[in-house]
Design a protein around this motif. Structure first.
Motif, mmCIF file in Angstrom:
data_model
loop_
_atom_site.group_PDB
_atom_site.id
_atom_site.type_symbol
_atom_site.label_atom_id
_atom_site.label_comp_id
_atom_site.label_asym_id
_atom_site.label_seq_id
_atom_site.Cartn_x
_atom_site.Cartn_y
_atom_site.Cartn_z
ATOM 1 N N MET A 67 0.870 -1.180 0.000
ATOM 2 C CA MET A 67 0.000 0.000 0.000
ATOM 3 C C MET A 67 0.907 1.230 0.000
ATOM 4 O O MET A 67 2.099 1.114 0.274
ATOM 5 N N PRO A 68 0.360 2.414 -0.303
ATOM 6 C CA PRO A 68 1.226 3.609 -0.336
ATOM 7 C C PRO A 68 1.979 3.771 0.987
ATOM 8 O O PRO A 68 1.376 3.670 2.062
ATOM 9 N N THR A 72 -10.995 -4.111 5.875
ATOM 10 C CA THR A 72 -10.809 -4.426 4.462
ATOM 11 C C THR A 72 -10.745 -3.136 3.664
ATOM 12 O O THR A 72 -11.482 -2.181 3.939
ATOM 13 N N VAL A 73 -9.844 -3.135 2.670
ATOM 14 C CA VAL A 73 -9.678 -1.949 1.826
ATOM 15 C C VAL A 73 -10.635 -2.111 0.646
ATOM 16 O O VAL A 73 -10.222 -2.318 -0.498
ATOM 17 N N THR A 121 -8.639 4.511 -9.040
ATOM 18 C CA THR A 121 -8.042 5.806 -9.375
ATOM 19 C C THR A 121 -7.031 6.087 -8.269
ATOM 20 O O THR A 121 -7.200 5.593 -7.139
ATOM 21 N N ARG A 122 -6.016 6.866 -8.591
ATOM 22 C CA ARG A 122 -4.991 7.159 -7.573
ATOM 23 C C ARG A 122 -5.639 7.782 -6.330
ATOM 24 O O ARG A 122 -5.353 7.400 -5.204
ATOM 25 N N GLU A 123 -6.574 8.712 -6.579
ATOM 26 C CA GLU A 123 -7.196 9.428 -5.455
ATOM 27 C C GLU A 123 -7.984 8.465 -4.563
ATOM 28 O O GLU A 123 -7.859 8.476 -3.334
ATOM 29 N N THR A 124 -8.803 7.638 -5.213
ATOM 30 C CA THR A 124 -9.683 6.758 -4.437
ATOM 31 C C THR A 124 -8.899 5.684 -3.703
ATOM 32 O O THR A 124 -9.145 5.408 -2.526
ATOM 33 N N ARG A 125 -7.946 5.045 -4.388
ATOM 34 C CA ARG A 125 -7.204 3.974 -3.710
ATOM 35 C C ARG A 125 -6.428 4.518 -2.512
ATOM 36 O O ARG A 125 -6.359 3.876 -1.460
ATOM 37 N N ALA A 153 -6.074 4.890 3.362
ATOM 38 C CA ALA A 153 -5.989 5.776 4.535
ATOM 39 C C ALA A 153 -7.141 5.494 5.501
ATOM 40 O O ALA A 153 -6.947 5.488 6.729
ATOM 41 N N LEU A 154 -8.321 5.238 4.957
ATOM 42 C CA LEU A 154 -9.469 4.975 5.836
ATOM 43 C C LEU A 154 -9.293 3.635 6.570
ATOM 44 O O LEU A 154 -9.600 3.527 7.763
#
Ligand code: DGY
Length: 321
Positions: free
Chosen positions: A14-15, A76-77, A291-295, A300-301
């Motif tokens: 993950m990032p 879960t992501v 999408t980069r933003e959503t993933r 993060a959540l």
């Protein structure tokens, strides 16, 4: 006396900026790969862990939950949590969390991309151009069908179904929903709700937005496909097993429907061979939320949920069965 930090298994890369949020309060056991961790390895690595961050395709069944002898939270992501035995988790007092809302927009966008790709034959047209199959403009080359004035049937009136519906007026489409009584159905106006049968019989585009449960498995089957208009197309960005792929392949072969746009499959990453060979099927590799933003927001959540629960606070987005 030094206090030991709780340990968290993270089943996929993950990032790092997101994982850094875990580091101050947790010990992280990260599987750095992009491949699936075998189920036995998930079980083995869960022993002694207080937290788990997993993906929608990690099978967190009763055996995995039993192996996680110290587990307190499973994050879960993903919005879908059909891969997690939530009953077994609840029995052990383990909090399960998902990532609702933040992927709604991305998934709705992909749904429209598939609707347009199928009705305007984008994939097929692109392939034709690349293989030199376009030899000049002709009046009736690659004719598709228009959305204007047509009916969009949305099966499932949850957040994503409603977000897809919200775009329909831009294409001058009329929307109907088929939804079970409950909170989701109450969020859409009564006049737009019809039975599944009526939706299938009258819609030009049928888009599936259902969680995978025992009652939604194969909701699209030979019988329901035979109800659809021959000119209609089927779109699925929810869960693969909601559609019986064998039946869909048959319906396309028999020209019972005009096409399909699929982002999810029964046995991912395998795609039914009968679908792979069809020009009127647009296939994408489960990228609804990609999408980069959503993933980044999903990761993060999930991390926040773990930090909150392991810190003794309520989860931000616990799943409700
Ligand atoms: C979900 O969130 O359930 C998707 O299928 C994975 O991004």
């Amino acid at each position: 006396m030094t206090e030991t930090k709780p340990a968290v298994l993270v089943t996929r890369r993950m990032p790092s900026a997101v994982l850094d949020q875990l580091a101050p309060s947790c010990l992280v056991d990260l599987h750095p790969g992009t491949d699936d961790l075998p189920h036995e390895e998930v079980c083995a690595r869960l022993r002694g862990k207080q937290g788990l961050i997993c993906m929608f395709n990690d099978r967190i069944d009763a055996a995995a939950i039993a192996a996680g002898d110290s587990l307190r939270v499973i994050a879960t992501v993903a919005v879908g949590f059909d891969n997690i035995d939530v009953v077994a988790a609840a029995a052990r007092g383990i909090v399960v969390t998902n990532t609702p809302d933040i992927l709604t927009g991305a998934t709705a966008e992909l749904t429209w991309a598939l609707i347009l790709s199928v009705t305007r034959r984008i994939g097929e047209a692109d392939r034709a151009v690349r293989r030199g199959g376009w030899t000049g403009w002709t009046f009736d080359f690659m004719l598709g069908s228009e959305l204007q004035g047509k009916r969009l049937g949305i099966v499932g009136a949850g957040r994503i179904g409603r977000a897809v519906a919200a775009v329909a007026p831009a294409f001058d489409m009329q929307v109907v929903f088929a939804a079970k009584p409950g909170a989701d159905r109450d969020s859409v106006s009564d006049e737009t709700v019809v039975s599944l049968d009526e939706l299938l019989l009258t819609s030009d585009v049928v888009s599936l937005h259902l969680p995978l449960t025992e009652t939604t498995r194969h909701v699209i089957n030979r019988r329901t496909l035979a109800r659809m208009k021959r000119s209609a197309c089927l779109i699925n960005t929810s869960r693969g097993p909601v559609v019986d792929e064998e039946a869909l392949s048959w319906a396309l072969e028999e020209r019972l429907i005009a096409g399909a746009g699929l982002d999810v499959f029964e046995e991912e990453p395998r795609v039914h061979p009968g679908l792979l060979q069809r020009e009127n099927v647009c296939l994408t590799p489960h990228i609804g939320s990609a999408t980069r933003e959503t993933r980044a927001a999903m990761a993060a959540l999930a991390v926040r949920n773990v930090v909150e629960v392991l810190g003794g606070r309520p989860a931000v987005t616990p799943v409700h069965r």
